[in-house]
Design a protein around this motif. Structure first.
Motif, PDB file in Angstrom:
ATOM      1  N   VAL A  62      -8.057  15.547  53.356  1.00 29.65           N
ATOM      2  CA  VAL A  62      -8.263  15.533  54.809  1.00 29.65           C
ATOM      3  C   VAL A  62      -7.943  14.130  55.312  1.00 29.65           C
ATOM      4  O   VAL A  62      -7.708  13.205  54.535  1.00 29.65           O
ATOM      5  N   LEU A  63      -7.950  13.954  56.645  1.00 26.92           N
ATOM      6  CA  LEU A  63      -7.618  12.668  57.251  1.00 26.92           C
ATOM      7  C   LEU A  63      -8.685  12.249  58.254  1.00 26.92           C
ATOM      8  O   LEU A  63      -9.422  13.089  58.780  1.00 26.92           O
ATOM      9  N   THR A  64      -8.733  10.959  58.515  1.00 28.43           N
ATOM     10  CA  THR A  64      -9.696  10.423  59.468  1.00 28.43           C
ATOM     11  C   THR A  64      -9.543  11.087  60.830  1.00 28.43           C
ATOM     12  O   THR A  64      -8.430  11.267  61.336  1.00 28.43           O
ATOM     13  N   GLY A  65     -10.689  11.470  61.448  1.00 26.23           N
ATOM     14  CA  GLY A  65     -10.686  12.078  62.774  1.00 26.23           C
ATOM     15  C   GLY A  65     -10.558  13.580  62.774  1.00 26.23           C
ATOM     16  O   GLY A  65     -10.746  14.218  63.829  1.00 26.23           O
ATOM     17  N   GLU A  66     -10.255  14.184  61.635  1.00 22.27           N
ATOM     18  CA  GLU A  66     -10.076  15.640  61.602  1.00 22.27           C
ATOM     19  C   GLU A  66     -11.420  16.368  61.623  1.00 22.27           C
ATOM     20  O   GLU A  66     -12.413  15.905  61.036  1.00 22.27           O
ATOM     21  N   THR A  67     -11.430  17.494  62.296  1.00 19.37           N
ATOM     22  CA  THR A  67     -12.563  18.413  62.229  1.00 19.37           C
ATOM     23  C   THR A  67     -12.198  19.502  61.232  1.00 19.37           C
ATOM     24  O   THR A  67     -11.135  20.132  61.351  1.00 19.37           O
ATOM     25  N   VAL A 119     -17.515  19.844  59.906  1.00 19.51           N
ATOM     26  CA  VAL A 119     -17.822  18.416  59.955  1.00 19.51           C
ATOM     27  C   VAL A 119     -16.610  17.660  60.487  1.00 19.51           C
ATOM     28  O   VAL A 119     -15.493  18.186  60.525  1.00 19.51           O
ATOM     29  N   THR A 120     -16.844  16.395  60.874  1.00 14.49           N
ATOM     30  CA  THR A 120     -15.766  15.513  61.310  1.00 14.49           C
ATOM     31  C   THR A 120     -15.618  14.381  60.310  1.00 14.49           C
ATOM     32  O   THR A 120     -16.605  13.762  59.905  1.00 14.49           O
ATOM     33  N   ILE A 121     -14.389  14.097  59.908  1.00 13.55           N
ATOM     34  CA  ILE A 121     -14.101  13.054  58.927  1.00 13.55           C
ATOM     35  C   ILE A 121     -14.070  11.706  59.641  1.00 13.55           C
ATOM     36  O   ILE A 121     -13.299  11.507  60.579  1.00 13.55           O
ATOM     37  N   THR A 122     -14.909  10.784  59.195  1.00 11.18           N
ATOM     38  CA  THR A 122     -15.012   9.488  59.866  1.00 11.18           C
ATOM     39  C   THR A 122     -14.148   8.408  59.232  1.00 11.18           C
ATOM     40  O   THR A 122     -13.734   7.465  59.896  1.00 11.18           O
ATOM     41  N   ARG A 123     -13.865   8.541  57.922  1.00 15.91           N
ATOM     42  CA  ARG A 123     -13.047   7.532  57.246  1.00 15.91           C
ATOM     43  C   ARG A 123     -12.546   8.085  55.919  1.00 15.91           C
ATOM     44  O   ARG A 123     -13.010   9.142  55.470  1.00 15.91           O
ATOM     45  N   LEU A 124     -11.615   7.345  55.294  1.00 15.83           N
ATOM     46  CA  LEU A 124     -11.111   7.718  53.978  1.00 15.83           C
ATOM     47  C   LEU A 124     -11.643   6.756  52.931  1.00 15.83           C
ATOM     48  O   LEU A 124     -11.736   5.551  53.157  1.00 15.83           O
ATOM     49  N   GLY A 125     -11.957   7.293  51.760  1.00 14.57           N
ATOM     50  CA  GLY A 125     -12.399   6.460  50.651  1.00 14.57           C
ATOM     51  C   GLY A 125     -11.233   5.979  49.815  1.00 14.57           C
ATOM     52  O   GLY A 125     -10.072   6.346  50.040  1.00 14.57           O
ATOM     53  N   ALA A 126     -11.523   5.173  48.802  1.00 13.38           N
ATOM     54  CA  ALA A 126     -10.481   4.581  47.960  1.00 13.38           C
ATOM     55  C   ALA A 126      -9.776   5.609  47.089  1.00 13.38           C
ATOM     56  O   ALA A 126      -8.671   5.358  46.602  1.00 13.38           O
ATOM     57  N   LYS A 127     -10.379   6.784  46.904  1.00 16.51           N
ATOM     58  CA  LYS A 127      -9.752   7.831  46.100  1.00 16.51           C
ATOM     59  C   LYS A 127      -9.060   8.884  46.958  1.00 16.51           C
ATOM     60  O   LYS A 127      -8.694   9.951  46.470  1.00 16.51           O
ATOM     61  N   HIS A 175     -20.205  16.457  47.339  1.00 18.21           N
ATOM     62  CA  HIS A 175     -18.787  16.801  47.462  1.00 18.21           C
ATOM     63  C   HIS A 175     -18.654  18.166  48.128  1.00 18.21           C
ATOM     64  O   HIS A 175     -19.614  18.924  48.226  1.00 18.21           O
ATOM     65  N   ALA A 176     -17.451  18.440  48.584  1.00 20.59           N
ATOM     66  CA  ALA A 176     -17.247  19.697  49.288  1.00 20.59           C
ATOM     67  C   ALA A 176     -15.853  20.247  49.022  1.00 20.59           C
ATOM     68  O   ALA A 176     -14.915  19.493  48.706  1.00 20.59           O
ATOM     69  N   ARG A 177     -15.718  21.540  49.162  1.00 22.90           N
ATOM     70  CA  ARG A 177     -14.417  22.198  49.092  1.00 22.90           C
ATOM     71  C   ARG A 177     -13.906  22.403  50.509  1.00 22.90           C
ATOM     72  O   ARG A 177     -14.650  22.833  51.393  1.00 22.90           O
ATOM     73  N   LEU A 178     -12.641  22.054  50.738  1.00 18.83           N
ATOM     74  CA  LEU A 178     -12.036  22.234  52.054  1.00 18.83           C
ATOM     75  C   LEU A 178     -11.700  23.707  52.266  1.00 18.83           C
ATOM     76  O   LEU A 178     -10.964  24.302  51.486  1.00 18.83           O
ATOM     77  N   VAL A 179     -12.260  24.273  53.329  1.00 17.41           N
ATOM     78  CA  VAL A 179     -11.973  25.667  53.676  1.00 17.41           C
ATOM     79  C   VAL A 179     -10.811  25.738  54.665  1.00 17.41           C
ATOM     80  O   VAL A 179      -9.865  26.511  54.491  1.00 17.41           O
ATOM     81  N   SER A 180     -10.878  24.913  55.722  1.00 18.60           N
ATOM     82  CA  SER A 180      -9.810  24.926  56.724  1.00 18.60           C
ATOM     83  C   SER A 180      -9.816  23.621  57.500  1.00 18.60           C
ATOM     84  O   SER A 180     -10.845  22.934  57.603  1.00 18.60           O
ATOM     85  N   VAL A 181      -8.659  23.276  58.045  1.00 18.16           N
ATOM     86  CA  VAL A 181      -8.533  22.121  58.939  1.00 18.16           C
ATOM     87  C   VAL A 181      -8.484  22.688  60.352  1.00 18.16           C
ATOM     88  O   VAL A 181      -7.526  23.349  60.746  1.00 18.16           O
ATOM     89  N   ASP A 182      -9.535  22.448  61.131  1.00 21.05           N
ATOM     90  CA  ASP A 182      -9.668  23.071  62.445  1.00 21.05           C
ATOM     91  C   ASP A 182      -9.029  22.238  63.553  1.00 21.05           C
ATOM     92  O   ASP A 182      -8.506  22.789  64.523  1.00 21.05           O
ATOM     93  N   ALA A 183      -9.076  20.913  63.425  1.00 20.54           N
ATOM     94  CA  ALA A 183      -8.450  20.015  64.396  1.00 20.54           C
ATOM     95  C   ALA A 183      -7.707  18.948  63.606  1.00 20.54           C
ATOM     96  O   ALA A 183      -8.281  17.937  63.200  1.00 20.54           O
ATOM     97  N   PRO A 184      -6.403  19.163  63.328  1.00 25.51           N
ATOM     98  CA  PRO A 184      -5.668  18.255  62.443  1.00 25.51           C
ATOM     99  C   PRO A 184      -5.331  16.918  63.089  1.00 25.51           C
ATOM    100  O   PRO A 184      -5.205  16.804  64.308  1.00 25.51           O
ATOM    101  N   SER A 185      -5.197  15.902  62.263  1.00 25.43           N
ATOM    102  CA  SER A 185      -4.762  14.572  62.709  1.00 25.43           C
ATOM    103  C   SER A 185      -3.257  14.583  62.978  1.00 25.43           C
ATOM    104  O   SER A 185      -2.498  15.313  62.304  1.00 25.43           O
TER     105      SER A 185
END
Length: 419
Positions: free
Chosen positions: A30-35, A5-13, A44-54
């Motif tokens: 994770v950070l905004t824009g990362e794949t 998935v691609t992260i579109t924004r960050l929440g307050a937490k 909710h989800a568990r992060l497996v890997s950051v494929d395209a880092p910010s």
């Protein structure tokens, strides 16, 4: 099943948010824009890997960061982190339809946390000591905590483990709160319940072997080998066992400095939700103070510190539940300023009384942006103007934020609140 998935924004937490056909998915660290590749558990989800880092990503300094739920933002570069945290406050004020100048974020982490709470659990036959994993009761065992003060960093897990071993027969889940004071470690244990005589004697011996200042269970002092002193301005206070304390020394000093600066010209003021005196004892260097707090033990500790400190102006103490019995308008009108420092629930009932009072200055200190905005809006509707908003970051590496608001009435300009 893993998916990308691609992260579109960050929440307050600090969770990243990815959009999907079934709705938003929240991903930690994770950070905004990362794949990223994730494994879902509902929304909710568990992060497996950051494929395209910010480009705003950096390597966390704590080896436990990926598993531990204690910190949420060590992967953010400092400038990005500061902007994100200040923007949380700005967004919250906008939601409350409040326009006010927000000052730059003040870094008040200092040497680190002077208090930590470690969890001791006994799954099956083992004992685990550490912090909780995110959204889980699983314990992440730690040998040290890099965001704690030097005196706690490595000692806290040792102390918590030793206490767990001494109380292991009951196999009850324990929370061990450890505070670094001027005279040593002050420890309060929660979760065990009443102690047997043999357990009490064992803990007294343990406190001596660990050289603890004080050891208590559920606030009941088992042994006090030295008074666990906290310096506040000119005074030295021995707080009630297990009572509230600002997370960092610099955080407390920063908040107190902002409060005393705002109240510098006030002769008589009220310090509401005063705790055991972080503001009152400093304010009393120039002003007469009426301190109000629900807990009688806190008021007793404050009064004792006041009487032992020469050169302070009078501090009157009152034990009172300000949620159920806020100070009323006739009482409030006797003061030139009111300081509010409520718990996370805020001070709605007290704010409503202030809104119809004649108090010229209110200094609001809050650990929750939403309740700060709610209470500030009540005051503004009553004729106050939100003059300054100062975010103070003593909970570094987390979404939590302290806010100081300075509100004045009797100014020509109308309150800055949109319809």
């Amino acid at each position: 099943m893993a998916e990308q998935v691609t992260i579109t924004r960050l929440g307050a937490k600090a969770d990243g948010i990815a959009e999907s056909a079934s709705g938003p998915v929240f991903v930690p660290k994770v950070l905004t824009g990362e794949t990223v590749t994730i494994e879902r558990d509902g929304s909710h989800a568990r992060l497996v890997s950051v494929d395209a880092p910010s480009p705003e990503r950096e390597t966390p300094f704590c080896p436990y960061f990926d598993e531990c739920g204690g910190c949420a933002t060590q992967h953010m570069k400092h400038g990005f982190y500061q902007t994100w945290k200040r923007d949380i406050l700005a967004h919250t004020l906008r939601q409350a339809r409040i326009e006010a100048p927000i000052e730059p974020l003040i870094d008040a982490h200092g040497e680190g946390r002077r208090r930590v709470t470690l969890h001791v659990r006994f799954p099956e036959r083992a004992m685990h000591v550490g912090y909780m994993a995110p959204r889980s009761h699983r314990i992440v065992e730690i040998a040290f905590c890099p965001i704690a003060e030097p005196g706690l960093k490595e000692r806290a897990p040792v102390v918590a483990r030793a206490i767990g071993e001494h109380l292991s027969a009951a196999r009850k889940p324990l929370d061990v709160q450890i505070t670094n004071t001027q005279t040593g470690l002050d420890v309060d244990v929660r979760g065990h319940g009443p102690l047997k005589d043999k357990e009490r004697l064992s803990l007294i011996d343990l406190a001596a072997s660990l050289d603890l200042s004080r050891l208590s269970v559920h606030g009941d002092v088992i042994v006090e080998r030295r008074p666990p002193a906290i310096v506040m301005g000119r005074a030295s206070v021995v707080p009630p066992a297990g009572s509230f304390l600002q997370a960092t020394r610099l955080g407390e000093e920063t908040l107190a400095s902002l409060v005393t600066e705002a109240c510098a010209k006030t002769k008589r003021l009220a310090d509401l939700f005063a705790g055991w005196g972080p503001f009152s004892l400093r304010l009393a260097e120039k002003s007469e103070v009426h301190a109000v707090e629900f807990d009688q033990g806190s008021m007793t500790a404050l009064d004792k510190a006041f009487r032992a400190t020469p050169g302070l102006r009078r501090i009157a103490t009152e034990a009172r539940d300000l949620f159920r019995r806020p100070l009323l308008t006739p009482e409030l009108n006797a003061f030139g300023a009111v300081v509010l420092d409520p718990p996370r629930a805020g001070a709605e009932a007290q704010a409503k009384q202030l809104a119809v009072s004649k108090v010229p200055l209110v200094v609001s200190v809050s650990c929750d942006a939403a309740t700060f905005a709610r209470d500030a809006a009540i005051l503004m509707q009553g004729g106050y103007r939100l003059e300054r908003v100062i975010p103070v970051d003593q909970f570094k590496h987390s979404p939590h934020l302290e806010v100081v608001g300075i509100l004045r009435r009797g100014v020509a300009k109308k309150p800055s609140r949109r319809s």
